[in-house]
Design an enzyme around this catalytic site. Sequence first.
Site, PDB file in Angstrom:
ATOM      1  N   ASP A 681      -3.342   0.467  -0.006  1.00 18.91           N
ATOM      2  CA  ASP A 681      -2.161   0.027   0.325  1.00 18.91           C
ATOM      3  C   ASP A 681      -2.080  -1.469  -0.004  1.00 18.91           C
ATOM      4  OD1 ASP A 681       0.241   0.269   1.696  1.00 18.91           O
ATOM      5  OD2 ASP A 681      -0.479  -1.200   2.981  1.00 18.91           O
ATOM      6  N   LYS A 685       0.518  -3.246  -3.117  1.00 16.37           N
ATOM      7  CA  LYS A 685       1.331  -4.377  -2.895  1.00 16.37           C
ATOM      8  C   LYS A 685       0.733  -5.504  -3.962  1.00 16.37           C
ATOM      9  CE  LYS A 685       2.385  -3.375   1.760  1.00 16.37           C
ATOM     10  NZ  LYS A 685       1.786  -3.553   3.274  1.00 16.37           N
TER      11      LYS A 685
END
Length: 823
Positions: A681, A685
Site C-alpha cells: 500500500d 502511494k
Amino acid sequence: MDKWIVHKFGGSSVADAGCFRRVAEIIEASDRPREAVVLSACKGVTDALLALVLLAERPDGDFMSAIEALKARHVSLAAELVSPAAAAIYGARLDQDCRDIAGMLQAVRLIRSAPLSMRDVISGYGEIWSTRLFAPYLSERGRLAGAVQWIDARDVVIVEWGPLGPAVQWSTSEANLEALVPAGFTGRLVITGFIATKTNGTQTTLGRNGSDFSGSIFGALLHAQEIVIWTDVDGVLSADPRLVPNAQVIDQLSYSEAMELAYFGAKVIHPQTMEPAVARDIPIYIRNTFAPQKDGTLICAAPVSALKVKGITSIDPVALVNLEGAGMIGVPGTAHRLFGALRDAGISVILISQGSSEHSICFAIPEAQAGRAEAAVRRAFDAELRDGQIQRVDVGLGQSILAVVGDGMAGAHGVAAKVFNSLGDAAISVRAIAQGASERNISVVVDGKGAAKALRAVHAAFYLSPNTLSIGLIGPGTVGRVFLAQLATQVERLRALNLDLRIRGIAGSKRMLLSEDSIDLERWPELMERHGEPLDLEKFANHCQADYIPHTVLIDCTASNDVANRYQTWLTRGIHVVTPNKKANSGPMPYYKALQEAGRATGSHYLYEATVGAGLPVIQTLRDLRETGDDITRIEGIFSGTLAYLFNVFDGSEAFSAIVRAAKLKGYTEPDPRDDLSGMDVARKLIILGREMGLTLEMSDVVVTGLVPPALAGVSIDEFMERLAEFDADMSAMLKDAARSHQVLRYVGRIEADGKATVGLTRLDARHAFANIALTDNVVRFATRRYCNNPLIVQGPGAGPEVTAGGVFADLLRLSAYLGAHL
Ligand code: ADP
Ligand code: ASP
Ligand code: MG
C-alpha cells in the site's frame, strides 16, 4: 352581488372516484357564494370515444364491447359516489346515451366513414357523463349552501368555426346563459366543458383540450372575478416536464406569453383560453388539483416576475419547406403568392423565415400536411420552376420547432446568444430561425431526433445554475457513506452560492439507485433498498451524464480495478472523475499516462488527492511546487496510518504480535493485516507521488521490504495471527538495538529525483520529525530546491473515513471551482 369564480378541472383531475372527491373538497374549501365548475371528461374518455369511431370505420372493429367498457367505468363511478337513487337515474341516462352512440356507429359501419359532425357529437359525451355525475355528488355531500345546477354548455355557447378556430357568438351566448341562470342565483353551476353549438344548431367541440377554452368563455359570460384551471401539475412549467425533468413552475405570465407558450406546444393550456379573459381583464390561475396548497401560476395583464425567459416549448413533427431561387430577389408579391397557395390548400403555417436577400423563403408546417404543401407550392410556381427562376423546393421531414418565450426578452441583451450558444455546446444544428418583431419569441427549427436534447440544453442555460453538477457515487461503503453524509450538511449552503451539487446515482457492489432529481441524502439506504436495480456501470454512467445538466462527475470510492479501468472512457466522454482509489494511478504506466491525456480534448478533470494521505494536501502541495517551477529532490514519509500506529505503540512494553492483534480488533488494520504489513500500500502511494513528480515508474521499480515473514506469506489469516508471535523476538531485538543508539523504528517510503524508490523499516534518530508523530498520523517531507535546508512537511491524520471523505469532498469543490463556481 358577489362576483363569480370559475373553476375548470381537466380530465386528469376527474380520473376516478378519489379525484371527484378531491374536486368537491376544493370547491367546498373555496366556498364563495357563486361559483361555476367546468369539467372535462374523465381522463382518457375523449380518446376512447374517438377510438370508437375509428373502430366502427374498420370492418372488424368491436365497438360494442368498447362502449360497454366506457359504460361500466361510469356506472362504477356512480356507485361509488352517489346514492342508489341518483345512481339509478344516472345509469338510465347513460344507458340511453350508449344506445344512441351504438346507433350512430352502426351507421358508420355501413357507410365506412364517419362524418365530422358525428365525430363531434360522439366525442362530446365524456363531458356530459362527468358533469351529470358531479352535480348530484356535490349536492348530496351537502356541505355548501345554495343550489347546484347542471348546465349543458351546448345550450349556452354558440360558436362559428372560422380559419382561426371557433369564434364565440358572445351576445347570443350571453342571452342563452341569462335565460338559464336567474340573475340572483347563488350556489354552484356544474358545466360541461369542450362542447358547444354552431350557429346552424348542430353540435361541435372547441378542439382537443377545449375545456380550458370553455372555462374562460364561462368566465367571460359570467363576468368572473377569476378563472382557475386545475390540472395535474403545479402550474405552467418552464418546459414540458415529460421532456425536461427539472422544469420549474413559472410564477406569473402575461396573457401574451401564455398564449405564445400554448400555441408553441405547452399543452397545459389551450391557446384560445386567453382571448375571452384578455378582453375582460380576468386573471387566470393554473393550479394543481393534487396539491391545492400551492400557489400555481398567475396569468394576467401585468405580471410581476423577474424572469426574462418564461418558458421553452417544442412542437413536432413539423416539416420545413424551403423555396429557393434567384428569380425571387426584388420581385414583389412572391410571398403573397406562396402563402396564398398554402391558404387555398388549407395548410396552416407555423413559422416563416426569409433571408434579407429574398433569395429563399422557408416555412414550417405540420408534417402531416407536407405532401399537400409541396404540391401546392410546385403548382403555384410551376412556370418559375420550369424556367429556372426558382431552383428548388426542398421539404425536410421530421423537424421540431423549439420556441423560447418571454416578454422580458424585448430589449434584453444576450438572450439569443444564450439560446444559440447552448445549442452549439450541445452539438445541435439549427435549420431555421424566426424571431417575431415583438421579441417575445425566438423560434428555431432543429432535427426532431435531437429535439429533446435541444430543449434540455436551452432550458439548462436559462434555468439551471451553470454550476450544476450531476454526480454519481460508486461505492457507498466506509468512505462513500461518510462522503454522502458530509455532502448532505453542505448542499444547501453551496446552493446559496450558486453551486448545485446533485447526487443522481449511487452504485453499490450489486445494486444501484438512479434518480432524475437529487437523491435524498438522508434516506438513500432506504431508497436503494426499495428502488434499487441491478448494478450496470454502463447504464449508471449514461444516466449520470444527463444532457440537460451542464457537468457530470463520477466519484469512485471503491478499491476496485474494474471501476478504475473505466476512467479513461469516462474522461474521454467528458465525465470528470474524483477518487481516493489508488488502483488506476498505481497500475501500469501507460494507463496512467492515458488518463492524464484523456480529459485534455474534452476538458474533463481527473482528481485524486485522497489517494495519498487521505485528506492531507499532499498531491496538491506537490503540484503547486512543480507548477511554480520548484524542483523536487526527494519525498519521504510515513504513508500508512496503520504502520504509523503499530510503530508508535511498539516501545518494548508489549510484543509486536500483540500490538498487531489489538490494532486488528480496533479496525485499524485491513481485515488481513498482511495487506498493511506487506508495504504494498505504501509502495502504491509512492508510485503515485513519483509519477506526479514526472517520473516514469512501475510498481516493480520500487524496492519494498515488507514485514510479513516469508514463512507466513501463504497461510490463512488465523494461522498468520497465531504464528506472528514466532517473530516477536526478532522485532524486539531490532527495537532494542535501535534504542541503544537513541533511535526508533519507523516504516518509511522514500523516492528520489532519479527514480530510486524504497519502502521499508528504517532506524531514525529519536528526535527526527518522523519519530514524533501521533497515533495514525501520516507525515510527508518534501525536499526541494527551494525547501532545501529545512524541508516542507505535511503532517496529520492520514487514514480513516472522515478525513478521506473530506479529501474527496475537497476535490469535488476544487473541480467545481475549475468549472467556474465562485465559492
Ligand atoms: P388536463 O387533463 O388537466 O387538461 P393536460 O394533460 O391537458 O391536463 O395538461 C397538463 C399536462 O400538460 C401536464 O401533465 C404536463 O405533462 C403537460 N405539459 C406540457 N407542457 C407543459 C408546460 N410547459 N407546463 C406544464 N405542463 C405542461
Ligand atoms: N375532453 C377533451 C379532450 O380530451 C377536452 C378537454 O379535456 O379539455 O380534449
Ligand atoms: Mg387539457
